[in-house]
Design a protein around this motif. Structure first.
Motif, mmCIF file in Angstrom:
data_model
loop_
_atom_site.group_PDB
_atom_site.id
_atom_site.type_symbol
_atom_site.label_atom_id
_atom_site.label_comp_id
_atom_site.label_asym_id
_atom_site.label_seq_id
_atom_site.Cartn_x
_atom_site.Cartn_y
_atom_site.Cartn_z
ATOM 1 N N LYS A 290 0.841 -1.202 0.000
ATOM 2 C CA LYS A 290 0.000 0.000 0.000
ATOM 3 C C LYS A 290 0.877 1.254 0.000
ATOM 4 N N GLU A 291 1.921 1.261 0.807
ATOM 5 C CA GLU A 291 2.853 2.393 0.837
ATOM 6 C C GLU A 291 3.490 2.604 -0.537
ATOM 7 N N TYR A 292 3.867 1.516 -1.177
ATOM 8 C CA TYR A 292 4.459 1.605 -2.518
ATOM 9 C C TYR A 292 3.480 2.256 -3.494
ATOM 10 N N GLU A 293 2.265 1.724 -3.525
ATOM 11 C CA GLU A 293 1.272 2.215 -4.488
ATOM 12 C C GLU A 293 0.904 3.679 -4.262
ATOM 13 N N GLU A 294 0.803 4.079 -3.002
ATOM 14 C CA GLU A 294 0.351 5.433 -2.689
ATOM 15 C C GLU A 294 1.471 6.471 -2.689
ATOM 16 N N LYS A 295 2.668 6.070 -2.271
ATOM 17 C CA LYS A 295 3.722 7.063 -2.061
ATOM 18 C C LYS A 295 4.975 6.833 -2.902
ATOM 19 N N VAL A 296 5.462 5.618 -2.915
ATOM 20 C CA VAL A 296 6.760 5.347 -3.547
ATOM 21 C C VAL A 296 6.661 5.321 -5.064
ATOM 22 N N LYS A 297 5.708 4.588 -5.585
ATOM 23 C CA LYS A 297 5.587 4.415 -7.033
ATOM 24 C C LYS A 297 5.489 5.745 -7.789
ATOM 25 N N PRO A 298 4.614 6.663 -7.381
ATOM 26 C CA PRO A 298 4.519 7.926 -8.125
ATOM 27 C C PRO A 298 5.840 8.702 -8.160
ATOM 28 N N LEU A 299 6.582 8.668 -7.066
ATOM 29 C CA LEU A 299 7.861 9.378 -7.019
ATOM 30 C C LEU A 299 8.944 8.618 -7.776
ATOM 31 N N LEU A 300 8.909 7.320 -7.661
ATOM 32 C CA LEU A 300 9.897 6.476 -8.340
ATOM 33 C C LEU A 300 9.788 6.613 -9.855
ATOM 34 N N GLU A 301 8.579 6.630 -10.358
ATOM 35 C CA GLU A 301 8.362 6.722 -11.803
ATOM 36 C C GLU A 301 8.876 8.040 -12.387
ATOM 37 N N LYS A 302 8.991 9.063 -11.555
ATOM 38 C CA LYS A 302 9.488 10.363 -12.015
ATOM 39 C C LYS A 302 11.018 10.436 -12.029
ATOM 40 N N ASP A 303 11.673 9.484 -11.383
ATOM 41 C CA ASP A 303 13.133 9.482 -11.265
ATOM 42 C C ASP A 303 13.726 8.680 -12.427
ATOM 43 N N PHE B 55 7.974 -2.855 -8.512
ATOM 44 C CA PHE B 55 8.207 -2.114 -9.749
ATOM 45 C C PHE B 55 8.484 -3.085 -10.906
ATOM 46 N N LEU B 56 9.386 -4.037 -10.694
ATOM 47 C CA LEU B 56 9.753 -4.990 -11.752
ATOM 48 C C LEU B 56 8.570 -5.870 -12.153
ATOM 49 N N LEU B 57 7.815 -6.329 -11.185
ATOM 50 C CA LEU B 57 6.661 -7.180 -11.482
ATOM 51 C C LEU B 57 5.604 -6.416 -12.276
ATOM 52 N N GLU B 58 5.415 -5.149 -11.951
ATOM 53 C CA GLU B 58 4.463 -4.336 -12.722
ATOM 54 C C GLU B 58 4.929 -4.189 -14.167
ATOM 55 N N ARG B 59 6.237 -3.995 -14.361
ATOM 56 C CA ARG B 59 6.777 -3.887 -15.725
ATOM 57 C C ARG B 59 6.539 -5.170 -16.521
ATOM 58 N N GLN B 60 6.507 -6.295 -15.807
ATOM 59 C CA GLN B 60 6.307 -7.598 -16.444
ATOM 60 C C GLN B 60 4.832 -8.004 -16.477
ATOM 61 N N ASN B 61 3.960 -7.106 -16.038
ATOM 62 C CA ASN B 61 2.520 -7.388 -15.960
ATOM 63 C C ASN B 61 2.219 -8.638 -15.140
#
Length: 167
Positions: free
Chosen positions: A12-25, A84-90
């Protein structure tokens, strides 16, 4: 703390906070793509040497090295990298369905993670060591090198970025 609750909270922390910031880096995303490529090479070494097949054969006879509690070997940062990697691999990470008395990340077809913790990637039981022999074991360990280095580098960067992001 219950491991299922812990990793669901981190997801949940990843989806709400980390992912949006990570994708911008862009630099970090580039390094994650490099890690993905390094993991393909490492997995190829496990396949070529017969390591994956050997472990699958043992598992078919009820011998499983991925016991309950091994999920705690995965750091918070490694978990975020895996998401992140699993999402890239669907490939969605299903934490709700797990095998009793086994690692939370073990399914009936193997590890659910794209990048298992170093402890798991570098664990070779005595039977597997004997099967592989010295030269194939060294071949696997050398193939693991780039993915291990990139994982470490990404985890350290993610720790610093999370402090900067105040999460």
């Amino acid at each position: 703390m219950d491991s299922l609750f812990h990793f669901l909270s981190l997801k949940k922390e990843y989806e709400e906070k980390v992912k949006p910031l990570l994708e911008k880096d862009e630099e970090m995303v580039s390094q994650l793509v490099q890690l993905e490529e390094a993991l393909v090479q490492a997995n190829r070494a496990f396949e070529i040497t017969g390591s994956f097949a050997f472990c699958a054969e043992c598992a078919s006879h009820g011998v499983v090295c991925c016991g309950e509690g091994l999920e705690w070997k995965l750091s918070r940062e490694e978990f975020f990298i895996n998401l992140f990697l699993l999402e890239r691999q669907n490939k969605p990470l299903d934490l709700e369905n797990f095998l009793p008395k086994r690692c939370l990340f073990l399914s009936d077809t193997g590890c659910k993670l794209a990048s298992p913790p170093l402890f798991c990637r570098n664990f070779f039981c005595t039977n597997l060591q004997n099967f592989l022999g010295h030269s194939r074991l060294i071949f696997i360990q050398n193939a693991l090198g780039p993915s291990v280095y990139l994982t470490f580098k990404l985890c350290e960067k993610l720790k610093k970025e999370r402090m900067r992001w105040s999460i």
